[in-house]
Write a protein that holds these residues in place. Sequence first.
Motif, short mmCIF file in Angstrom:
data_model
loop_
_atom_site.label_atom_id
_atom_site.label_comp_id
_atom_site.label_asym_id
_atom_site.label_seq_id
_atom_site.Cartn_x
_atom_site.Cartn_y
_atom_site.Cartn_z
N SER A 1 -11.19 -4.11 5.31
CA SER A 1 -9.88 -4.58 4.89
C SER A 1 -9.98 -5.95 4.22
CB SER A 1 -8.99 -4.64 6.14
OG SER A 1 -7.75 -5.18 5.82
N LYS A 2 -10.80 -6.81 4.81
CA LYS A 2 -11.01 -8.14 4.23
C LYS A 2 -11.63 -8.04 2.85
CE LYS A 2 -12.25 -10.58 8.25
NZ LYS A 2 -13.34 -11.24 8.97
N TYR B 1 -3.52 -0.07 7.52
CA TYR B 1 -4.50 -0.61 6.57
C TYR B 1 -4.43 0.00 5.17
CZ TYR B 1 -6.84 -2.67 10.62
OH TYR B 1 -7.15 -3.41 11.73
N ASP C 1 -11.64 -4.21 10.06
CA ASP C 1 -11.20 -5.47 9.46
C ASP C 1 -12.14 -5.93 8.36
OD1 ASP C 1 -8.87 -5.82 10.84
OD2 ASP C 1 -9.84 -6.83 12.53
N CYS D 1 -8.44 1.87 2.44
CA CYS D 1 -9.21 1.17 3.46
C CYS D 1 -9.73 2.17 4.48
CB CYS D 1 -8.35 0.12 4.14
SG CYS D 1 -9.22 -0.86 5.37
N TYR E 1 0.81 -1.22 0.00
CA TYR E 1 0.00 0.00 0.00
C TYR E 1 0.84 1.27 0.00
CZ TYR E 1 -4.16 -2.80 0.79
OH TYR E 1 -5.19 -3.69 0.65
N ILE F 1 -8.94 -7.83 -4.37
CA ILE F 1 -7.63 -7.93 -5.03
C ILE F 1 -7.38 -9.38 -5.45
CG2 ILE F 1 -5.13 -7.72 -4.70
CD1 ILE F 1 -5.84 -5.44 -2.65
N ASP F 2 -7.76 -10.31 -4.56
CA ASP F 2 -7.57 -11.74 -4.84
C ASP F 2 -8.13 -12.17 -6.18
OD1 ASP F 2 -6.09 -12.61 -2.80
OD2 ASP F 2 -7.73 -13.55 -1.66
N ARG G 1 -9.10 -7.08 0.32
CA ARG G 1 -8.20 -8.19 0.03
C ARG G 1 -8.89 -9.20 -0.88
NH1 ARG G 1 -6.77 -10.56 5.21
NH2 ARG G 1 -7.23 -8.46 5.92
N LYS G 2 -10.14 -9.50 -0.59
CA LYS G 2 -10.89 -10.45 -1.43
C LYS G 2 -11.00 -9.91 -2.85
CE LYS G 2 -14.17 -11.72 2.12
NZ LYS G 2 -15.63 -11.72 2.36
#
Length: 941
Positions: free
Chosen positions: A764-765, A734, A761, A738, A4, A771-772, A768-769
């Motif tokens: 943030s989750k 974060y 969180d 975020c 980041y 980006i995944d 991340r998901k």
Amino acid sequence: MIDYAAIERKWRAYWDENETYRVTENTSKPKYYVLDMFPYPSGAGLHVGHPLGYIASDIFSRHKRMSGYNVLHPMGFDAFGLPAEQYALQTGIHPAVSTQQNMERYREQLSALGFSFDWSRELYTCDPNYYRWTQWIFIQLYEHYYDNKHQKALPITSLVATFESTGNSDIDAANSCDTIFSAAEWMAMNRNQQEDILMQYRLAFKKIGYVNWCEELGTVLANDQVKDGVSERGGFPVVQKAMSQWYLRITAYADRLLYDLESVDWSHALKTMQRNWIGRSEGASVWFAIEGSEEKIEIFTTRIDTIYGATYMVLAPEHDLVRQLTTEEQQADVNAYLAYTSAKSEVERMAEKKVTGTFIGAYAINPFTNDRLPIYIGEYVLKDYGTGAIMAVPSDDDRDKAFAQKFDIPIIDVVDKTDYPGATLSDKVGKLINSDFLNGLEVKDAIKAATEHAEKIGVGKAVANYKMRDANFSRQRYWGEPFPITYDSDGIAHPVANEHLPVVLPDTQDFKPAAGGLSPLARLTDWVTLSSGHTRETDTMPAVAGSSWYYLRYMDPSNDENFASPEAINYWQSVDLYVGGAEHAVAHLLYARFWHKFLYDKGLVPTTEPFKKLINQGMIQGTIEFIYLRKNQDATEFVSADLVDTDEGVARIPVHVDMVSNYGSKDSVLTKEGLAKFIEWRPIYTEATFTTSSGTYTLQEFPDSESFVTLSEVGKMSKSKYNVINPDEVIGQYGTDCFRMYEMFLGPIEQSKPWDTKGIDGVSKFLRKFIDMFYDKETFSLDEASPSPEELKVLHTCIKKVNADIEAFSFNTCISAMMIAVNELRKLNCRKREILLPFVQMIAPFAPFLSEELWERSGQSASVHATTYPTHEEKWLVESNVTYPICFNGKKRATESFDAGLPPSELEALARELDYIDKWTAGKPIRKVIVVPGRMINIVS
RNA sequence: GCCGGAGUGGUGGAAUUGGUAGACACGCUGGAUUCAAAAUCCAGUGCUGGUAACAGCGUGCGGGUUCAAGUCCCGCCUUCGGUACCA
């Protein structure tokens, strides 16, 4: 996968270099102006509460920009003002220096948050190139008066022409002049007299007025800078003092400020606040003759119908006629009373609200009855409201009644309220009695009849009155705009010639307030005295001056010829969306509207209102912790202390003495274990007993001896409450995107809420998901296959919702919609380019850094923020089946799936066939079936 | 006192404005993975009763309108803002 800090650095540099957010007057696109209330650059920097509004307006701006608008989204600083000067007094650091430093820090913090400001348009109010125009507008106000007939500001020169031809009797203008003169009388006046008269008409004018004087700060304060009788800043006592001051005649615009509120898209609450502040009330002016005097007392009343019940008159103690009318016998009493009231501070008066006053010996004549009415002075009549004088009707006013009872004044009942049980004295209902020709009339009609009668016999007229006062515009301080005014040897004021603007604030290290209410500038004799023999005005303008028009300067910030070019103003018009805190609901917004209307009258701006739509973001509050302590010497007394030590290492032991009775409702419990942690955290409290400057204290234990009393409250984040949370920590952990999204996810933008990182969180989750989905194991890779209808439906449902919710300023629901979409796409194992690229664009306003990075990694060139925002296609949203809740008498009992194309009549037929009907109708016949297509089916039996 | 908001699970909050209350998220519970923890994943989670299917109750309180009320009307309570001797 994503670093980041690295991508934030990278894209900030990219945006700077490519001037991604620079905006020019591009007439090929529709314009949109999004403005944040510019901050005062305080020494403390930004905390997590500040960005809330900025994030919202940034998302909105980015969305508008990607939707084809040419968006003006600037930022600057409200850089003049008291705090920098107070800081200078403490530290010796020049306000210009500390202000510069603070602005740099703010600029850095703001751009770290990824805001799309066009920094090339930055302005700050203490910049001579800026305040030159603040001074210029002031001069325009000085050179204009307000003509009530034309309902606009006109040049003072045209007023002079009228005076020369017909005097002032025919002029209907906003003024504070109470003499009437003919043309001949005008011509006979000397220059000083003429200028005095003109001053009483100017929109910026000087007069002696009672002002809020704060000795500690050495300056006059505006009403809104005084809270509960002490200064808002510092909490120093404020008293009333008569001083010669500059004022702005905002009252001239009272009606327009009131009525034009209807044309703006502001919250109901905010409009109400402004309406209350303006405080228009309809009533009548009535002149009461005085026995044995040529003078008349003019009073204002909303209840002229009760005039037959008037049994005495009251003047404000400061009323002009008091000295003249007081009889010899009463002189001593009156002097004593005047001494008593003038010694009282505002605080004391507010706290006491005692019934006080004294008779001055004179009598007025009731113009309706010719009764003799004794004249009193009393502090409950305010100098500044109405005419500073009232007719007192003790039968129908609580205060008059209390006063009459105390001074044994007769009370005549004039309104019969027997038809209105429960009505209070102040309710305008009932039938008139004991009132001659008004007898039998309802109050409403009686007011009308009495007003007409007063007009007919020439003793009064219908008028409207306002609570709002003219704005005091003088400050005896250093750090503000100098007035562009000089005085000649006769003391006559002259505006500084345009070519000599700006009047630059002289440099000095000596910014202490001067004695006797003089500005520090008065000590700079070289600056004060001009070669022409004129001397300069040494007061400075209040902070509200610079903020009253800054939104116009952004349109054309470096113009040397005008405050902004007519072309730029014509293009940008006015602010389409204004975002800021509710603490400016009254003062700033009223002044800005007033200046704007004045400039409109001058033909300098094309709109009557400066801010079309306004959003007040809520405050992000912090938790204020208290711990309850018992003072050792006196076990019955409880006090609280802030949970934290001060800089000096001494506990603060303030207030809340009797809060112990409250601890049943608000308390939380600090266990012995917790206490150990607390001591560890704040080592200054090495034991449960400790000593401070005000005594020795023990933590107050609960009777069970296992815990202690503590309290926490939510409140404004402030340095003094030790509850400030800096965004840097959150961002470091974060990432900025975020942080931005989490602040939006917290709830509706207009709502205040305590800061709490508990839920971050989740956001943030989600990121991340998201980006995944762009990665196959560790490799960035997108699926090039065509998306399925199912995937397209997920995408387009989300696009539709996000577009609608951004327009509605509902950012929290945008984010939950995106979360839903990501969850569903992951269930479908979707990594398709044709789905994910629009998603990146959709999320771009919320997560400007991450979206830029993913856009680039997907092989796209140029900035994602320069692309066009996705719009949904209805064809992907159509459902073949609809699941209907089947209700019986309004209660949902089952769900059924039906073909979406079915008309209501067929749905009803199908519903009547359902095999479980009997179970719920209990055998009763079906009375009707209500079908709401696409929504629900209700079977009524 | 007056004016204006707001009261929805353990928590932050959704609910196309009268149409499936509790979306999304936090937290919690259980499980998978792990030597273990963190992280991650799966399942559950308004309350009450029941092993369960299921039933009853449920948007601050009390009434009302309606086929249908968190949403509209009347009367309260609580709370947060604003304002206060404004004639």
